[in-house]
Every structure is written in structure tokens, then in C-alpha cells.
Design an enzyme around this catalytic site. Structure first.
Site, PDB file in Angstrom:
ATOM      1  N   CYS A   5      -2.142  -2.685   7.574  1.00  0.00           N
ATOM      2  CA  CYS A   5      -2.037  -3.610   6.436  1.00  0.00           C
ATOM      3  C   CYS A   5      -0.733  -4.392   6.432  1.00  0.00           C
ATOM      4  O   CYS A   5      -0.716  -5.558   6.048  1.00  0.00           O
ATOM      5  CB  CYS A   5      -2.261  -2.858   5.139  1.00  0.00           C
ATOM      6  SG  CYS A   5      -4.008  -2.398   4.961  1.00  0.00           S
ATOM      7  N   ASP A  31      -4.652  -0.685  -1.526  1.00  0.00           N
ATOM      8  CA  ASP A  31      -5.950  -0.510  -0.914  1.00  0.00           C
ATOM      9  C   ASP A  31      -6.834   0.047  -2.031  1.00  0.00           C
ATOM     10  O   ASP A  31      -6.463   1.054  -2.664  1.00  0.00           O
ATOM     11  CB  ASP A  31      -5.782   0.504   0.235  1.00  0.00           C
ATOM     12  CG  ASP A  31      -6.602   0.189   1.462  1.00  0.00           C
ATOM     13  OD1 ASP A  31      -6.944  -0.997   1.686  1.00  0.00           O
ATOM     14  OD2 ASP A  31      -6.898   1.134   2.217  1.00  0.00           O
ATOM     15  N   LYS A  66      -7.085  -4.919  -2.994  1.00  0.00           N
ATOM     16  CA  LYS A  66      -7.793  -5.466  -1.828  1.00  0.00           C
ATOM     17  C   LYS A  66      -8.677  -4.386  -1.217  1.00  0.00           C
ATOM     18  O   LYS A  66      -8.549  -3.211  -1.558  1.00  0.00           O
ATOM     19  CB  LYS A  66      -6.782  -5.950  -0.790  1.00  0.00           C
ATOM     20  CG  LYS A  66      -5.958  -4.796  -0.244  1.00  0.00           C
ATOM     21  CD  LYS A  66      -4.883  -5.285   0.681  1.00  0.00           C
ATOM     22  CE  LYS A  66      -4.044  -4.143   1.189  1.00  0.00           C
ATOM     23  NZ  LYS A  66      -4.781  -3.121   1.927  1.00  0.00           N
ATOM     24  N   ASP A 101       0.789  -1.249   0.000  1.00  0.00           N
ATOM     25  CA  ASP A 101       0.000   0.000   0.000  1.00  0.00           C
ATOM     26  C   ASP A 101       0.818   1.294   0.000  1.00  0.00           C
ATOM     27  O   ASP A 101       0.482   2.247   0.734  1.00  0.00           O
ATOM     28  CB  ASP A 101      -0.969   0.014   1.191  1.00  0.00           C
ATOM     29  CG  ASP A 101      -1.966  -1.140   1.145  1.00  0.00           C
ATOM     30  OD1 ASP A 101      -1.834  -2.005   0.280  1.00  0.00           O
ATOM     31  OD2 ASP A 101      -2.873  -1.166   1.997  1.00  0.00           O
ATOM     32  N   HIS A 129     -10.385   7.219   1.758  1.00  0.00           N
ATOM     33  CA  HIS A 129      -9.031   7.093   1.203  1.00  0.00           C
ATOM     34  C   HIS A 129      -9.005   5.985   0.168  1.00  0.00           C
ATOM     35  O   HIS A 129      -9.809   5.060   0.219  1.00  0.00           O
ATOM     36  CB  HIS A 129      -8.019   6.778   2.323  1.00  0.00           C
ATOM     37  CG  HIS A 129      -8.295   5.450   2.977  1.00  0.00           C
ATOM     38  ND1 HIS A 129      -9.229   5.299   3.963  1.00  0.00           N
ATOM     39  CD2 HIS A 129      -7.787   4.218   2.759  1.00  0.00           C
ATOM     40  CE1 HIS A 129      -9.282   4.035   4.341  1.00  0.00           C
ATOM     41  NE2 HIS A 129      -8.422   3.335   3.607  1.00  0.00           N
ATOM     42  N   HIS A 141     -10.613   0.814  -2.552  1.00  0.00           N
ATOM     43  CA  HIS A 141     -11.963   0.831  -1.992  1.00  0.00           C
ATOM     44  C   HIS A 141     -12.999   1.396  -2.958  1.00  0.00           C
ATOM     45  O   HIS A 141     -12.708   2.326  -3.715  1.00  0.00           O
ATOM     46  CB  HIS A 141     -11.979   1.705  -0.729  1.00  0.00           C
ATOM     47  CG  HIS A 141     -11.092   1.207   0.365  1.00  0.00           C
ATOM     48  ND1 HIS A 141     -11.134  -0.088   0.829  1.00  0.00           N
ATOM     49  CD2 HIS A 141     -10.136   1.827   1.110  1.00  0.00           C
ATOM     50  CE1 HIS A 141     -10.244  -0.233   1.797  1.00  0.00           C
ATOM     51  NE2 HIS A 141      -9.615   0.906   1.980  1.00  0.00           N
TER      52      HIS A 141
HETATM   53  C1  VGL Z   1      -4.692   0.810   5.881  1.00  0.00           C
HETATM   54  C2  VGL Z   1      -6.047   1.953   7.337  1.00  0.00           C
HETATM   55  C3  VGL Z   1      -7.123   1.828   6.474  1.00  0.00           C
HETATM   56  C4  VGL Z   1      -3.326   0.290   5.556  1.00  0.00           C
HETATM   57  C5  VGL Z   1      -5.752   0.660   5.012  1.00  0.00           C
HETATM   58  O1  VGL Z   1      -2.992   0.173   4.349  1.00  0.00           O
HETATM   59  O2  VGL Z   1      -2.564   0.028   6.497  1.00  0.00           O
HETATM   60  N1  VGL Z   1      -4.856   1.442   7.037  1.00  0.00           N
HETATM   61  N2  VGL Z   1      -6.957   1.170   5.323  1.00  0.00           N
HETATM   62 ZN    ZN Z   2      -8.358   1.262   3.717  1.00  0.00          ZN
END
Ligand code: VGL
Ligand code: ZN
Length: 193
Positions: free
Chosen positions: A136, A54, A98, A12, A73, A56
Site C-alpha cells: 500500500c 484498509d 479503501k 494503513d 484482515h 475490507h
Molecule cells: C496491504 C496487503 C493486503 C497494505 C493491504 O496495506 O500494504 N497489504 N492488503
Molecule cells: Zn488488504
């Protein structure tokens, strides 16, 4: 028998998790240089490099405005969801998306075919770094152990959200006690140069 391989999992490293992003992690961009160097080493040896993202939907219970924890985000197809422009880009790198559902899904193994793809490449050991240490990265490392891979956690090539002070150290300790080896690879690489 085919050669046993290693995989580098770059978790990420996206604009929204870097300074200035929607969920910017303090010093998040500092992971880029060591991860790029490692990625070049892995690729030149014929080992595997994976970048997770990430990814979403615009509406998900992962976000505070729909009942979850986080500011909006890494919404699919937005600039915030793009990999940081300094992060290595190479056609051999496997991209894993993901977090497309409604649950908080932090691990790059959760709901993806990552474990199968690594096994298909004879990967036995994974090195994990990126963002964020306490979400993550940690969950990806713990799932890698559950999937039967040896795990090296790149302690100085990851950065934490730290909603509570000390979450970073607790995450490292959790990875260690689950069986991950904690290594300081960025420091070692810098000393070698
Ligand atoms: C993550 C918070 C929300 C991460 C992803 O990539 O660590 N943290 N979504
Ligand atoms: Zn996230």
C-alpha cells in the site's frame, strides 16, 4: 493565491498490520513514533495529515479463501481494522477508507477522492510512510506521482511484508525510479532531539 501545502500520508497503521495482527508486518509498530512526530509538525504548521485504512468487506476476492492472496484482515468494524491505539488521533486528520471492492486495491488514491481533496487544499507535495512498504505504501506513492504531486518516501518510517526477501528494497527502488525522493526522516528527527 493560497499557500502551497504539504500532506503527510500515513498508510494503513492498523492493528492487523502490526505485530500480532492477522497480517502482521515485522516491526510494523516502529513506524508509529516517527509518524506521530511528523504529524504533529504538519498539523502545527497548518499542513495536511491523512490516515488511510484498509477497509475490507468480510467477503472479497482480496482474501485467499475467496481466490486471492491474503489472509482475512482489516474487515470493516473489527478490532483488526482499527488504527493502532498509539497512532495520533486528531479531528483535523482526514481519514481515507479503501479496499472496499473485490479487486486488490492497494493505493489510497484508488477509488477514493484523495487526489481531489489534496488539490482542494493546495497540496503540492506529499510525504508517504506506514504499512506496508511493498504494497500500500508503494502503490500510494506511485499514484501520488501520477497525480502530479511531488513525493517524499519516508524510508525509515515504513515496514514491508517481504513475501519474498528483498521486496522492501525493490519497492524503495521502484519509488525512487518513478521520481520519489527517498528520505530518512526518523533518523534525522532522532538526531535532532
Ligand atoms: C496491504 C496487503 C493486503 C497494505 C493491504 O496495506 O500494504 N497489504 N492488503
Ligand atoms: Zn488488504
Amino acid at each position: 493565491m493560497a499557500d502551497k501545502k504539504r500532506a503527510l500520508l500515513i498508510v494503513d497503521v492498523q492493528n492487523d498490520f502490526c505485530p500480532g495482527g492477522a497480517l502482521g508486518v515485522d516491526k510494523g509498530d516502529e513506524v508509529i513514533a516517527p509518524l506521530n512526530r511528523l504529524a504533529r509538525e504538519f498539523l502545527s504548521r497548518g499542513d495536511i495529515v491523512v490516515k488511510s485504512r484498509d477497509w475490507h468487506p468480510a467477503t472479497t476476492k482480496h482474501f485467499a479463501q475467496y481466490g486471492g492472496t491474503w489472509p482475512v484482515h482489516c474487515v470493516q468494524e473489527t478490532v483488526g481494522a482499527e488504527f493502532h491505539h498509539e497512532l495520533i488521533d486528531d479531528p483535523r486528520i482526514i481519514i481515507i477508507s479503501k479496499g472496499m471492492g473485490d479487486e486488490d486495491s492497494y493505493s489510497a488514491f484508488d477509488g477514493t477522492d484523495l487526489a481531489e481533496r489534496l488539490r482542494a487544499e493546495n497540496v503540492e507535495e506529499v510525504w508517504v510512510g506506514g504499512l506496508a512498504t511493498d504494497y500500500c505504501v508503494k502503490n500510494t506513492a506511485l499514484d501520488a506521482l501520477r497525480e502530479g504531486f511531488r513525493v517524499k518516501a519516508l524510508a525509515d518510517a515504513m515496514r514491508a511484508v517481504n513475501l519474498k526477501p528483498g521486496d522492501d528494497e525493490r519497492a524503495i527502488e521502484e519509488m525512487r525510479s518513478a521520481g520519489a525522493e527517498i528520505i530518512h526522516e526518523a533518523k534525522r528527527m532522532a538526531a535532532r532531539r
